[in-house]
Design a protein around this motif. Sequence first.
Motif, PDB file in Angstrom:
ATOM      1  N   SER A 124       2.599   6.836  -1.828  1.00  0.00           N
ATOM      2  CA  SER A 124       3.872   6.114  -1.913  1.00  0.00           C
ATOM      3  C   SER A 124       3.642   4.604  -1.938  1.00  0.00           C
ATOM      4  CB  SER A 124       4.759   6.494  -0.727  1.00  0.00           C
ATOM      5  OG  SER A 124       4.099   6.177   0.504  1.00  0.00           O
ATOM      6  N   PHE A 125       2.595   4.144  -1.250  1.00  0.00           N
ATOM      7  CA  PHE A 125       2.294   2.712  -1.254  1.00  0.00           C
ATOM      8  C   PHE A 125       1.910   2.240  -2.659  1.00  0.00           C
ATOM      9  CE2 PHE A 125      -0.900  -0.658  -0.968  1.00  0.00           C
ATOM     10  CZ  PHE A 125      -0.152  -1.653  -0.339  1.00  0.00           C
ATOM     11  N   VAL A 126       1.083   3.048  -3.341  1.00  0.00           N
ATOM     12  CA  VAL A 126       0.666   2.678  -4.698  1.00  0.00           C
ATOM     13  C   VAL A 126       1.862   2.709  -5.639  1.00  0.00           C
ATOM     14  CG1 VAL A 126      -0.784   3.345  -6.636  1.00  0.00           C
ATOM     15  CG2 VAL A 126      -1.686   3.459  -4.301  1.00  0.00           C
ATOM     16  N   GLN A 127       2.730   3.687  -5.492  1.00  0.00           N
ATOM     17  CA  GLN A 127       3.911   3.761  -6.343  1.00  0.00           C
ATOM     18  C   GLN A 127       4.836   2.566  -6.123  1.00  0.00           C
ATOM     19  OE1 GLN A 127       5.709   7.534  -5.567  1.00  0.00           O
ATOM     20  NE2 GLN A 127       4.122   8.715  -6.627  1.00  0.00           N
ATOM     21  N   LYS A 128       5.009   2.180  -4.878  1.00  0.00           N
ATOM     22  CA  LYS A 128       5.842   1.014  -4.597  1.00  0.00           C
ATOM     23  C   LYS A 128       5.214  -0.256  -5.156  1.00  0.00           C
ATOM     24  CE  LYS A 128       7.837  -1.656  -0.815  1.00  0.00           C
ATOM     25  NZ  LYS A 128       7.935  -1.821   0.671  1.00  0.00           N
ATOM     26  N   LEU A 129       3.907  -0.380  -5.014  1.00  0.00           N
ATOM     27  CA  LEU A 129       3.213  -1.557  -5.547  1.00  0.00           C
ATOM     28  C   LEU A 129       3.331  -1.611  -7.067  1.00  0.00           C
ATOM     29  CD1 LEU A 129       1.443  -3.992  -4.854  1.00  0.00           C
ATOM     30  CD2 LEU A 129      -0.554  -2.522  -5.097  1.00  0.00           C
ATOM     31  N   ASN A 130       3.176  -0.464  -7.722  1.00  0.00           N
ATOM     32  CA  ASN A 130       3.311  -0.442  -9.178  1.00  0.00           C
ATOM     33  C   ASN A 130       4.734  -0.777  -9.614  1.00  0.00           C
ATOM     34  OD1 ASN A 130       0.619   0.235  -9.530  1.00  0.00           O
ATOM     35  ND2 ASN A 130       1.025   2.440  -9.575  1.00  0.00           N
ATOM     36  N   ARG A 131       5.704  -0.338  -8.833  1.00  0.00           N
ATOM     37  CA  ARG A 131       7.092  -0.662  -9.165  1.00  0.00           C
ATOM     38  C   ARG A 131       7.325  -2.164  -9.079  1.00  0.00           C
ATOM     39  NH1 ARG A 131      11.749  -1.360  -6.077  1.00  0.00           N
ATOM     40  NH2 ARG A 131      13.691  -0.922  -7.232  1.00  0.00           N
TER      41      ARG A 131
END
Length: 563
Positions: A124-131
């Motif tokens: 979820s951290f990587v997804q938020k960062l990519n967003r």
Amino acid sequence: MAEYLKKVLDQIQKFFSALTPGKKAMVVGISVAIVVSITTLFIWAGKSTYRPLMTNLNPEDATNIMRILREKKISYEMDASGRNISIPPESVYDLRLELATMGLPQSGNIGYELFDKQTLGASSFVQKLNRNRALEGELIRSINTIKGVRRSRVHLVMPEKSTFVEDQKKSTASVILDLDPGTVLNEKQIYGIGTLVARGVEGLEVSDVAIMDSSGKILSKNTRDSLVSMTADQIDFKSKYEEDRERGVIDMLSRVVGEGHVVAKVTADFDFTRVNETQTIFDQDGIATRSVQRNNASMEGSRPSPSGPAGATANTPGQPVGGENPGVKSDTKKTNEVVNYEVPQTLRQTMKPSGTLKRLSVAIAIDAKTTKTTDKDGKITAKVDPWSPEKIKEFESLVSGALGLDKKRGDSIDIKSMEFVHEDFEEAQRMLDAQERRSYVRHLTLYLVVGIIIILFFMFVVRPFIQWLTENTIEGVDSFLPQTVEELEKFQKNGAMAGLEEAMPVLPDRIDPAKVEGEMIKEKIITLVDTNPHKAALVLKDWIKEDRKKDKDKDKDGKTKTA
């Protein structure tokens, strides 16, 4: 052929050896200059021309484009700044279209195409960062489309959502703008960029967007303190109001006193207090009866008086009372009246606007009149006369009516006639013109001198040298060519002139030596005439003069004999 070349080289060596040291140096220098010039010309002609492919690139895009050019084996040039890439002109347009299909230049920004390639197992951290990265890239692309913005950077801080509303933190953003040289963004453009960023991020307000340029100067006026923000807006409103009035006064008076002969300053005092007022007004003269309520009560009766013998018996109810008891009579009347009146009242709710003009002060300085007179000697005299009090009054009335000044409000106006100091730009312009003329004459003289030197060099050095070299070379070559019929027969018999058989005359078996000798002399004369026609003309002229002289002598002798 080898013997011919050997003789030519020997002749050139003999010619060079016969020259003086100065002429030898000149020959060597001119030869070197000719060789260098020809070599430079061939190098310049063989050099490929380049046209700009992409300009004003950042290092990331420049690196990607150079990698693609190396893979395609296309030659390219890059300037010293590393931002501009040039390639041969025949490949410019095709390569631009191909780079556009590849998404280049990207300016180092990655938008929502980041999600085109999904990876399994992303936290979820990587997804938020990519967003956040994708959102920042899209905002950067939108900002870069604004005229005057070369590049931009956007940083977003989007806190996680909290369960409780009071614990939720606001989102913030920072924008850095790299503007084109000479570009200055106005307040509306800066506010528009802040609005663009705020509307593109959930939970972000315009006041939470900080905008600055590449030099670190803060461009946005957003602040969390609403009072400070309101004060800044009030100051801007006051300044704009004063500037508009000043411009109007100057435009109006300039039509009378001339452009640049009036200075105006307006000071406005505003009341930015916000007042909400509620007022109730009663009309006593308009009282009217609304309702009347009356209540009348009447009661009559009697009761015996407490009397009789002492003791409990007499006071016991129901026991006869001894003796006479006249009793007590009562008569009661009660009246109650209630009257309700209607009193007219007026309820007013007043909201006074913010920014009420309290006082207006105007100060105006008018340049005095300058009158120029010319005397008999042609000398110009300037006389300065201040404006008369009547004219000042007219100006004051004119400005007061234009600005709507109110003496009761405390407005004031002050107009003075003064002598302005004017800069003498004409003298400065004359000096600049003279300097430009001197510079033009200096450059023109320099070019003329260089041109004359080049012309003289070719006329007195190069041209005589070439003629001299040609004449000596031709005479030197003629010296080893066959001069007689016997030498010609010997050359043809031995084959010593291989490769020159077509240029040599063919001798028949039986030849007339006198005829051959005449043909050779004729060929030599033609060669000499073609080589140096001026000398041939002079020789021919001398021959004609000698023939005429001989004819005259013959005529004189004939006449003498006849006589």
